[in-house]
Design an enzyme around this catalytic site. Sequence first.
Site, PDB file in Angstrom:
ATOM      1  N   SER A  13      16.406 -41.589 -31.369  1.00 29.82           N
ATOM      2  CA  SER A  13      17.476 -42.089 -30.490  1.00 29.82           C
ATOM      3  C   SER A  13      17.011 -42.185 -29.034  1.00 29.82           C
ATOM      4  CB  SER A  13      18.699 -41.181 -30.579  1.00 29.82           C
ATOM      5  OG  SER A  13      18.352 -39.859 -30.189  1.00 29.82           O
ATOM      6  N   GLY A  42      32.886 -39.541 -31.541  1.00 25.60           N
ATOM      7  CA  GLY A  42      34.165 -39.019 -31.090  1.00 25.60           C
ATOM      8  C   GLY A  42      35.324 -39.787 -31.715  1.00 25.60           C
ATOM      9  N   ASN A  56      11.682 -36.863 -30.337  1.00 23.48           N
ATOM     10  CA  ASN A  56      12.316 -37.745 -29.354  1.00 23.48           C
ATOM     11  C   ASN A  56      11.397 -38.068 -28.193  1.00 23.48           C
ATOM     12  OD1 ASN A  56      14.727 -38.232 -30.602  1.00 23.48           O
ATOM     13  ND2 ASN A  56      15.960 -36.912 -29.307  1.00 23.48           N
ATOM     14  N   ASN A  87      24.541 -32.887 -29.033  1.00 25.65           N
ATOM     15  CA  ASN A  87      23.150 -32.518 -29.295  1.00 25.65           C
ATOM     16  C   ASN A  87      22.581 -31.754 -28.114  1.00 25.65           C
ATOM     17  OD1 ASN A  87      22.293 -33.345 -31.833  1.00 25.65           O
ATOM     18  ND2 ASN A  87      22.066 -35.462 -31.163  1.00 25.65           N
ATOM     19  N   ALA A 113      31.245 -43.599 -30.710  1.00 27.71           N
ATOM     20  CA  ALA A 113      31.277 -43.735 -32.160  1.00 27.71           C
ATOM     21  C   ALA A 113      31.667 -42.417 -32.843  1.00 27.71           C
ATOM     22  CB  ALA A 113      29.910 -44.212 -32.653  1.00 27.71           C
ATOM     23  N   LYS A 168      17.826 -27.844 -35.189  1.00 27.86           N
ATOM     24  CA  LYS A 168      17.949 -29.279 -34.940  1.00 27.86           C
ATOM     25  C   LYS A 168      17.266 -29.653 -33.625  1.00 27.86           C
ATOM     26  CE  LYS A 168      21.553 -32.871 -34.926  1.00 27.86           C
ATOM     27  NZ  LYS A 168      23.034 -33.063 -34.933  1.00 27.86           N
TER      28      LYS A 168
END
Lengths: 313, 313
Positions: free
Chosen positions: B261, B12, B196, B106, B10, B188
């Site tokens: 995620s 990229g 996460n 990330n 998505a 981040k």
Amino acid sequence: MKIAIAGAGAMGSRFGYMLSQSGQDVILIDQWKEHVKAVQENGLHINLDGEKRVVELPMYLPSELVDKNLEVDLIILFTKAMQLDSMLQAIQSVIHENTKVLCLLNGIGHEDIVEKYVAKENILLGNTMWTAGMEGPGRIKLFGQGSVDLQNIHPDGQKGAEEVVAVLNEAGLNAMYSENVLYSIYKKACVNGTLNGLCTLLDVNIAGFGNTTHADTIIRTIVNEFISVAAQEGVELEAEVAIAQIQATFDPEGIGLHYPSMYQDLMINHRLTEIDYINGAIVKKGQKYGIATPYCAFLTQLIHCKEEILNVK
Amino acid sequence: MKIAIAGAGAMGSRFGYMLSQSGQDVILIDQWKEHVKAVQENGLHINLDGEKRVVELPMYLPSELVDKNLEVDLIILFTKAMQLDSMLQAIQSVIHENTKVLCLLNGIGHEDIVEKYVAKENILLGNTMWTAGMEGPGRIKLFGQGSVDLQNIHPDGQKGAEEVVAVLNEAGLNAMYSENVLYSIYKKACVNGTLNGLCTLLDVNIAGFGNTTHADTIIRTIVNEFISVAAQEGVELEAEVAIAQIQATFDPEGIGLHYPSMYQDLMINHRLTEIDYINGAIVKKGQKYGIATPYCAFLTQLIHCKEEILNVK
């Protein structure tokens, strides 16, 4: 001997029943109202290896003891760890200056609480391999064999400890005087301090956790924290001995396919866990001795998070 | 400029589409066969804030590049972290000595992998706030605005970095040259390194974890491990700044009721997680710098246990 069982669920009732059968003068004390009422009204119903029997045993809520002028020679503690302090607080009227107190709870560091109420010379710590189950209020199920080992925490307590061993043995409870009961307490705590929290957190049975690639590293790190703290208390526990005992539980032919008691407490029955008295006790002692215990700390925090997420109070 | 997007899911595909629209010569590269085939046969289908469009963009599996004699001026890396090494291995034929490589994944420490294939002078690290989603093979959904900040990892790379900023800005990608991109990458990573793993392990949404009593202690401990490692890399990140950014996510009016995620990857889609490139990267760097990172280590191990328990490979 006048004996009070403080915390008379399944295990406490087993000890009370066997001691009573051997001729001791036993009372049961518990905070579970329905259970106490059932025993008071209908006696203690015992399913002993399939054979049913009913025995009359005096049983009280702690609040019922206040004006009874009861004093006992021995208290055997079998509460849940988090109820120990409030139980001792509530039963002070039965403790006199020579009352021995034998603590048979799972976990570590209970003596710190018992010492608030009882002189060190009268405190005994023990470890038991007996089992028992509740079938409902007033009803217990007993099966299999077990043993107890115990020791005084103060040198002056040895004679009293040996007397208690004799009384337990007359009742068939297979007691032994131990020269180093903390050794077996820490060894058992290593099993509970790894499998209980981790299987609960990972939502998996014992074998399922034990078979993961990282189980060995995690277990070794936690066991080393237990061992470092134990060493400060004069207990020399070898990592490989503790780890071998843990690894033995992975066998699916044994208890591998079972979920530990903490899993049952939290995930099935939505009850608070005893994590503060297992890994949390190591954290507390680690702080006292200046020993880092990050894995025990993180695991304790995560289990408390899970308790709150499941809204268990 | 000849640009290859390596890892054209998505995000990229969004970058490839926008760069192509601005007149650059773009190719997409991805390892997902169905997706590559769909774009090759039917073009890239874009749902842009509700408006549908289809664009023709050359797209290849890495294996299809070998005999193409393609060389590019810029590669933008958008793979999943665990596919970065194999992607770079597979696309070596498009890298020449002046090819710049911009890494927008990330996580932390990807430069260690990129350096195996590209001279330091040509490596750019960046961080993006753009978003995008997959709707199926060959179909992406784009919405909202974003930005990119990036920096060369070697002083000699600054001119090249500024050229890339200009190219991204021509495409409307809101790029900025950063004097300290590691700062925003670590900041981040502190968010990802707490929410996460913990929401995944505890099976809870962001607000549900944030509202527990122990969340603050756990977050502070983990953030301090990130900060201690970051300091060794010349990044001065204040704990309170990182923690405030994490706490801001707890708001149920914002993203508080969402699951991170990693939760989606592991618990919903049963895919391997990127934990090794978030908390695991801190552990690895901690070992290099002699910094203890027990909370990151334990969390990484626990997530790997959970992957195995769910039989995710």
